[in-house]
Design a protein around this motif. Structure first.
Motif, PDB file in Angstrom:
ATOM      1  N   ASP A  72     -27.733  19.312 -29.971  1.00  8.85           N
ATOM      2  CA  ASP A  72     -27.757  19.457 -28.505  1.00  8.85           C
ATOM      3  C   ASP A  72     -26.574  18.779 -27.826  1.00  8.85           C
ATOM      4  O   ASP A  72     -26.736  18.009 -26.875  1.00  8.85           O
ATOM      5  N   LYS A 121     -26.767  15.000 -27.589  1.00 10.88           N
ATOM      6  CA  LYS A 121     -27.870  14.482 -26.776  1.00 10.88           C
ATOM      7  C   LYS A 121     -29.127  14.238 -27.600  1.00 10.88           C
ATOM      8  O   LYS A 121     -30.180  13.942 -27.045  1.00 10.88           O
ATOM      9  N   GLY A 122     -29.017  14.330 -28.927  1.00 11.59           N
ATOM     10  CA  GLY A 122     -30.168  14.082 -29.779  1.00 11.59           C
ATOM     11  C   GLY A 122     -29.765  14.028 -31.240  1.00 11.59           C
ATOM     12  O   GLY A 122     -28.669  14.430 -31.612  1.00 11.59           O
ATOM     13  N   LYS A 165     -37.142  13.683 -34.789  1.00 13.01           N
ATOM     14  CA  LYS A 165     -36.151  14.169 -33.834  1.00 13.01           C
ATOM     15  C   LYS A 165     -36.193  13.252 -32.609  1.00 13.01           C
ATOM     16  O   LYS A 165     -37.239  13.097 -31.985  1.00 13.01           O
ATOM     17  N   GLU A 180     -34.559  12.850 -28.948  1.00 14.20           N
ATOM     18  CA  GLU A 180     -33.805  13.666 -28.005  1.00 14.20           C
ATOM     19  C   GLU A 180     -34.073  13.230 -26.574  1.00 14.20           C
ATOM     20  O   GLU A 180     -35.079  12.598 -26.279  1.00 14.20           O
TER      21      GLU A 180
END
Length: 144
Positions: A71, A74-75, A86, A88
């Motif tokens: 992303d 962003k994650g 994950k 994020e």
């Protein structure tokens, strides 16, 4: 005409009372200033939340099978012990999902989140809604 003993309020007594009052006022003003600053430090929990987030995130970065940024930085996705985690950014929260089931808030009141992996280093940078910017570099250990 006889002058009786007149015990009145002299100028010297007035100056003395004024000096005592001014000292007392300075002590009160200093105490109020100190309490205002102490209250501001106690109310702002950004430092504590960031320290807890670092400790929590660090627990997922040992004996990792793989780590990938997604992303647009962003994650991250962390694979460890046949589990997929994950981390994020979602709205103003950094959340963690485990094997794509549900989500858990890890850090709240954020404006932006940036992640970068370089070798064994993972750099996270967060800007909070109160414009405080925090950054931390983690050392990632990989399973053999």
């Amino acid at each position: 005409m006889k002058i009786r003993d007149q015990s009145g309020y002299t100028l010297l007594e007035g100056i003395l009372h004024l000096a005592v009052f001014m000292l007392f006022a300075q002590v009160v003003a200093g105490t109020m200033w100190w309490m205002t600053n102490a209250e501001a430090n106690v109310i702002d929990t950004t430092e504590t939340e960031w320290a807890l987030f670092i400790q929590y995130a660090d627990s997922y970065l040992t004996e990792v099978d793989s780590i990938a940024v997604h992303d647009n930085s962003k994650g991250i996705t962390i694979e460890k012990n046949e589990m997929k985690y994950k981390l994020e950014s979602y709205q103003n929260v950094i959340r963690k999902t485990k094997n794509m089931d549900g989500h858990e808030h890890m850090l709240v009141n954020i404006e932006s989140f940036f992640v970068e992996v370089i070798g064994n280093s993972l750099r996270m940078r967060v800007v909070f809604l109160n414009d405080v910017e925090k950054e931390h570099v983690f050392y990632v250990t990989y399973a053999r």
